[in-house]
Design a protein around this motif. Structure first.
Motif, PDB file in Angstrom:
ATOM      1  N   VAL A 262       0.846  -1.196   0.000  1.00 15.97           N
ATOM      2  CA  VAL A 262       0.000   0.000   0.000  1.00 15.97           C
ATOM      3  C   VAL A 262       0.883   1.248   0.000  1.00 15.97           C
ATOM      4  CG1 VAL A 262      -1.790   1.310   1.208  1.00 15.97           C
ATOM      5  CG2 VAL A 262      -1.902  -1.190   1.146  1.00 15.97           C
ATOM      6  N   TYR A 263       1.540   1.491   1.124  1.00 17.80           N
ATOM      7  CA  TYR A 263       2.310   2.723   1.234  1.00 17.80           C
ATOM      8  C   TYR A 263       3.586   2.682   0.396  1.00 17.80           C
ATOM      9  CZ  TYR A 263      -0.912   3.439   5.063  1.00 17.80           C
ATOM     10  OH  TYR A 263      -2.059   3.586   5.800  1.00 17.80           O
ATOM     11  N   GLY A 264       4.170   1.495   0.238  1.00 15.26           N
ATOM     12  CA  GLY A 264       5.335   1.389  -0.632  1.00 15.26           C
ATOM     13  C   GLY A 264       4.997   1.683  -2.077  1.00 15.26           C
ATOM     14  N   PHE A 265       3.873   1.133  -2.540  1.00 15.58           N
ATOM     15  CA  PHE A 265       3.463   1.378  -3.928  1.00 15.58           C
ATOM     16  C   PHE A 265       3.012   2.816  -4.129  1.00 15.58           C
ATOM     17  CE2 PHE A 265       2.381  -3.255  -5.259  1.00 15.58           C
ATOM     18  CZ  PHE A 265       3.736  -3.568  -5.157  1.00 15.58           C
ATOM     19  N   ILE A 266       2.404   3.420  -3.095  1.00 13.45           N
ATOM     20  CA  ILE A 266       2.047   4.833  -3.204  1.00 13.45           C
ATOM     21  C   ILE A 266       3.308   5.681  -3.362  1.00 13.45           C
ATOM     22  CG2 ILE A 266       1.122   6.816  -1.930  1.00 13.45           C
ATOM     23  CD1 ILE A 266      -0.960   4.950  -0.737  1.00 13.45           C
ATOM     24  N   GLY A 267       4.324   5.366  -2.547  1.00 11.92           N
ATOM     25  CA  GLY A 267       5.589   6.087  -2.666  1.00 11.92           C
ATOM     26  C   GLY A 267       6.235   5.896  -4.023  1.00 11.92           C
ATOM     27  N   TRP A 268       6.168   4.665  -4.562  1.00  8.28           N
ATOM     28  CA  TRP A 268       6.720   4.400  -5.894  1.00  8.28           C
ATOM     29  C   TRP A 268       5.955   5.169  -6.966  1.00  8.28           C
ATOM     30  CZ3 TRP A 268      10.948   2.454  -7.983  1.00  8.28           C
ATOM     31  CH2 TRP A 268      10.937   2.099  -9.330  1.00  8.28           C
ATOM     32  N   THR A 269       4.636   5.245  -6.826  1.00 11.53           N
ATOM     33  CA  THR A 269       3.820   5.994  -7.784  1.00 11.53           C
ATOM     34  C   THR A 269       4.181   7.469  -7.757  1.00 11.53           C
ATOM     35  OG1 THR A 269       2.007   4.409  -7.489  1.00 11.53           O
ATOM     36  CG2 THR A 269       1.463   6.521  -8.518  1.00 11.53           C
ATOM     37  N   VAL A 270       4.388   8.013  -6.562  1.00 18.40           N
ATOM     38  CA  VAL A 270       4.821   9.412  -6.457  1.00 18.40           C
ATOM     39  C   VAL A 270       6.155   9.603  -7.161  1.00 18.40           C
ATOM     40  CG1 VAL A 270       5.548  11.217  -4.858  1.00 18.40           C
ATOM     41  CG2 VAL A 270       3.558   9.809  -4.316  1.00 18.40           C
ATOM     42  N   ARG A 271       7.083   8.674  -6.955  1.00 19.06           N
ATOM     43  CA  ARG A 271       8.401   8.767  -7.591  1.00 19.06           C
ATOM     44  C   ARG A 271       8.280   8.743  -9.112  1.00 19.06           C
ATOM     45  NH1 ARG A 271      12.466   5.032  -9.291  1.00 19.06           N
ATOM     46  NH2 ARG A 271      14.583   5.899  -9.046  1.00 19.06           N
ATOM     47  N   VAL A 272       7.440   7.864  -9.629  1.00 16.59           N
ATOM     48  CA  VAL A 272       7.260   7.761 -11.081  1.00 16.59           C
ATOM     49  C   VAL A 272       6.616   9.025 -11.635  1.00 16.59           C
ATOM     50  CG1 VAL A 272       6.076   6.487 -12.924  1.00 16.59           C
ATOM     51  CG2 VAL A 272       7.161   5.249 -11.039  1.00 16.59           C
ATOM     52  N   SER A 273       5.687   9.632 -10.868  1.00 15.68           N
ATOM     53  CA  SER A 273       5.003  10.836 -11.353  1.00 15.68           C
ATOM     54  C   SER A 273       5.954  12.015 -11.497  1.00 15.68           C
ATOM     55  CB  SER A 273       3.865  11.209 -10.400  1.00 15.68           C
ATOM     56  OG  SER A 273       4.356  11.665  -9.157  1.00 15.68           O
ATOM     57  N   PHE A 274       7.097  11.964 -10.851  1.00 15.06           N
ATOM     58  CA  PHE A 274       8.103  13.017 -10.969  1.00 15.06           C
ATOM     59  C   PHE A 274       9.189  12.677 -11.988  1.00 15.06           C
ATOM     60  CE2 PHE A 274       7.103  14.093  -6.323  1.00 15.06           C
ATOM     61  CZ  PHE A 274       6.179  15.052  -6.706  1.00 15.06           C
ATOM     62  N   SER A 275       8.943  11.670 -12.817  1.00 11.51           N
ATOM     63  CA  SER A 275       9.971  11.194 -13.742  1.00 11.51           C
ATOM     64  C   SER A 275       9.567  11.442 -15.188  1.00 11.51           C
ATOM     65  CB  SER A 275      10.212   9.693 -13.524  1.00 11.51           C
ATOM     66  OG  SER A 275       9.127   8.939 -14.043  1.00 11.51           O
TER      67      SER A 275
END
Length: 314
Positions: free
Chosen positions: A31-44
């Motif tokens: 949950v929170y790990g994938f949310i963090g990964w999604t945030v990282r991808v959105s800045f890429s």
């Protein structure tokens, strides 16, 4: 004895912690790990499958978000979400409390109707969307080639016939094609609000009602002055849950209309799905997902905070 009690209490806490540990780890990762990964991808810059496979991560800051809010389709999605949420919540609450009041009167057959009104909740949004698309869309069912328009024709109301969810007419940014989708959503979840209101009505102390009757209060005054204020917490809870559903709605719209002509029934979840898994624009899709997450958080977090404060004050 005091030392033994402390050790026993500590042992129970450790046991509880280790029992919950697998769940906490799963939540942290999935949950929170994938949310963090999604945030990282959105800045890429991962807006192509090849860049994702090569791991060519380049930080672009808020560029994806700026482009997203400049996108006419996403602007349409936000307007669609706004109007869908407003009419969906108001419709579910209004119909739910009306049905609850009628069932609370204890009329004959009320239990049967209660089960009938609750039945749509047992159906998935996909099934609901498919069936209601048959009702509103012409040319799908052989026996009902014109859907609702055929019914209007049989009743001599041809002037009410229109293209339903294929219509491209809009009024103040409200696409009329959303009306069938809103009707289908209200049909499915009004039974839920009915059940909540009915439980609230039957939990009211009858002594209050009898005292009001003795004082000469009418049925309308009893409802608005006594029952309705007691039902306000239920209304707030229903609004939070329905708002959460409407902001991330996908399966009902996707199975019933899709994005529609000129995106008249498009919503952010459909845009995210098509952008991420069809166009392989992972950064843009992630940005849409984070915007949806923020929208839901704006609705949910204040309610959770207030609930926690009430629990602490007790």
């Amino acid at each position: 004895m005091g030392v033994i009690q402390i050790k026993g209490s500590t042992r129970r806490r450790l046991l509880g912690f280790f029992i919950l540990l697998p769940t906490l780890i799963s939540l942290g990762i999935f949950v929170y790990g994938f949310i963090g990964w999604t945030v990282r991808v959105s800045f890429s810059n991962w807006n192509s499958f090849s860049k994702l496979m090569k791991g060519e991560y380049i930080f672009v800051g808020l560029r994806n978000y700026f482009r997203l809010f400049e996108d006419p389709r996403f602007q349409t999605d936000l307007w669609n979400t706004l109007f869908f949420t407003l009419f969906f919540i108001s419709g579910c609450l209004s119909l739910g409390i009306l049905l609850a009041v009628l069932l609370d009167k204890g009329l004959k057959g009320s239990r049967i109707f209660q089960n009938l009104f609750l039945f749509p909740m047992a159906i998935s949004f996909v099934v609901t969307g498919t069936v209601w698309s048959w009702i509103f869309a012409p040319g799908i069912l052989p026996k009902f080639p014109q859907g609702m328009n055929l019914l209007y024709k049989l009743l001599g109301l041809e002037s009410l016939q229109w293209s339903w969810y294929t219509s491209t007419v809009s009024i103040f940014h409200f696409n009329l094609a959303l009306i069938p989708v809103i009707i289908a959503a209200i049909w499915q979840l009004s039974g839920y609000t009915m059940a909540m209101y009915l439980a609230g009505l039957r939990g009211i102390d009858q002594a209050l009602i009898e005292a009001a009757k003795v004082d000469g209060a009418t049925s309308r005054q009893i409802f608005w002055r006594i029952k309705f204020p007691i039902l306000r917490p239920i209304t707030l809870s229903a609004m939070i849950i329905l708002g959460h559903i409407s902001l991330k709605i996908f399966d009902l719209v996707y199975s019933m209309t899709g994005s529609g002509p000129n995106n008249v029934t498009d919503v952010p979840a459909i845009y995210m799905f098509e952008t991420t898994f069809r166009a392989n624009k992972y950064a843009t899709g992630s940005a849409i997902a984070i915007v949806m997450l923020v929208m839901v958080a704006v609705v949910i977090v204040p309610y959770l905070v207030s609930s926690m404060k009430r629990e602490v004050s007790k």
